[in-house]
Scaffold this motif. Sequence first.
Motif, short mmCIF file in Angstrom:
data_model
loop_
_atom_site.label_atom_id
_atom_site.label_comp_id
_atom_site.label_asym_id
_atom_site.label_seq_id
_atom_site.Cartn_x
_atom_site.Cartn_y
_atom_site.Cartn_z
N THR A 153 24.99 -41.19 75.24
CA THR A 153 25.86 -41.24 73.97
C THR A 153 27.30 -41.76 74.68
O THR A 153 27.91 -40.98 75.38
N ILE A 154 27.93 -42.61 74.03
CA ILE A 154 29.11 -43.28 74.40
C ILE A 154 30.31 -42.82 73.35
O ILE A 154 29.91 -42.64 72.21
N SER A 155 31.24 -42.37 73.89
CA SER A 155 32.37 -41.88 72.84
C SER A 155 33.78 -41.85 73.37
O SER A 155 34.02 -42.14 74.69
N ARG A 156 34.82 -41.77 72.48
CA ARG A 156 36.12 -41.72 72.87
C ARG A 156 36.61 -40.64 72.90
O ARG A 156 36.25 -39.90 71.82
N ALA A 157 37.73 -40.14 73.62
CA ALA A 157 38.69 -38.98 73.39
C ALA A 157 39.84 -39.13 73.59
O ALA A 157 40.13 -39.80 74.58
N ASN A 158 40.84 -38.68 72.78
CA ASN A 158 42.27 -38.76 72.55
C ASN A 158 42.77 -40.38 72.80
O ASN A 158 43.86 -40.40 73.39
N GLY A 159 41.87 -41.06 72.58
CA GLY A 159 42.26 -42.56 72.39
C GLY A 159 42.62 -43.06 73.68
O GLY A 159 42.62 -44.41 73.83
N ASN A 160 42.44 -42.34 74.91
CA ASN A 160 42.48 -43.09 76.01
C ASN A 160 41.63 -42.72 77.13
O ASN A 160 41.63 -42.81 78.27
N THR A 161 40.64 -42.01 76.76
CA THR A 161 39.26 -41.61 77.62
C THR A 161 37.99 -41.92 76.99
O THR A 161 37.98 -41.85 75.81
N LEU A 162 37.23 -42.75 77.88
CA LEU A 162 36.05 -42.97 77.57
C LEU A 162 34.97 -42.14 78.19
O LEU A 162 35.09 -41.77 79.48
N LEU A 163 33.92 -41.89 77.39
CA LEU A 163 32.93 -40.56 77.92
C LEU A 163 31.54 -41.47 77.85
O LEU A 163 31.15 -42.24 76.90
N LEU A 164 30.84 -40.73 78.87
CA LEU A 164 29.30 -41.12 78.67
C LEU A 164 28.51 -39.86 79.13
O LEU A 164 28.52 -39.34 79.91
N GLN A 165 27.84 -39.45 77.92
CA GLN A 165 26.93 -38.37 77.90
C GLN A 165 25.60 -38.82 78.35
O GLN A 165 25.08 -39.59 77.58
N MET A 166 25.15 -38.36 79.51
CA MET A 166 23.52 -38.81 79.81
C MET A 166 22.86 -37.84 79.89
O MET A 166 22.99 -36.69 80.76
N ASN A 167 21.74 -37.63 79.08
CA ASN A 167 20.72 -36.57 79.12
C ASN A 167 19.35 -37.21 79.46
O ASN A 167 19.16 -38.45 79.47
N SER A 168 18.66 -36.39 79.72
CA SER A 168 17.33 -36.81 80.12
C SER A 168 17.03 -37.87 81.14
O SER A 168 16.51 -38.78 81.06
N LEU A 169 18.00 -37.59 82.15
CA LEU A 169 18.18 -38.77 83.37
C LEU A 169 16.79 -38.75 83.99
O LEU A 169 16.12 -38.15 84.12
N VAL A 208 21.60 -35.41 90.62
CA VAL A 208 20.70 -34.50 89.76
C VAL A 208 19.39 -34.88 90.07
O VAL A 208 18.97 -35.79 90.48
N GLN A 209 18.54 -33.85 89.43
CA GLN A 209 17.23 -34.12 89.28
C GLN A 209 16.72 -34.70 88.23
O GLN A 209 17.53 -34.45 86.99
N ALA A 210 15.57 -35.42 87.86
CA ALA A 210 15.24 -35.96 86.80
C ALA A 210 15.23 -35.05 85.74
O ALA A 210 14.61 -33.85 85.78
N GLY A 211 15.49 -35.38 84.50
CA GLY A 211 15.73 -34.49 83.30
C GLY A 211 16.96 -33.67 83.14
O GLY A 211 16.99 -33.13 82.09
N GLU A 212 17.87 -33.89 84.18
CA GLU A 212 19.13 -33.21 83.80
C GLU A 212 20.04 -34.11 83.15
O GLU A 212 19.70 -35.11 82.88
N SER A 213 21.36 -33.58 83.23
CA SER A 213 22.28 -34.38 82.35
C SER A 213 23.56 -34.38 83.29
O SER A 213 23.89 -33.69 84.20
N LEU A 214 24.40 -35.55 82.79
CA LEU A 214 25.58 -35.83 83.58
C LEU A 214 26.64 -36.13 82.39
O LEU A 214 26.18 -36.98 81.45
N ARG A 215 28.08 -35.98 82.38
CA ARG A 215 28.81 -36.48 81.72
C ARG A 215 29.83 -37.19 82.54
O ARG A 215 30.67 -36.53 83.41
N LEU A 216 30.06 -38.57 82.43
CA LEU A 216 31.06 -39.45 82.96
C LEU A 216 32.35 -39.50 82.19
O LEU A 216 32.02 -39.52 80.82
#
Length: 112
Positions: free
Chosen positions: A66-82, A10-18
């Motif tokens: 931002t780190i979060s959990r979903a459905n108890g067995n999924t870990l997420l990482l929202q990455m903004n302003s990369l 991605v380019q600087a400033g964009e987002s990804l979700r892991l």
Amino acid sequence: QLQASGGGLVQAGESLRLSCATSGNIFSVNAAGWYRQAPGKQRELVAVITTSGTTNYADSVKGRFTISRANGNTLLLQMNSLKSEDTAIYYCNKKPPGSAYWGQGTQVTVSS
């Protein structure tokens, strides 16, 4: 092993979700974290979420990730302003990390 996914170029400033999904309950009975390793550097912890949902972040990503959990067995990482300095391989694991859980990670490359 835990397999992270969602990386990319991605380019600087964009987002990804892991994301990191497991069939077990490792993320619901342990604190969980996202780690990253940049070329030539040691692996570092960038975000943690406890079993009660408390989160903590490395200073370098605070306010952007931002780190979060979903459905108890999924870990997420929202990455903004990369930023270019976020370029690394990202891994998920419990905290403290278990050696058996390190997977191949997912590559995040940020172009400036």
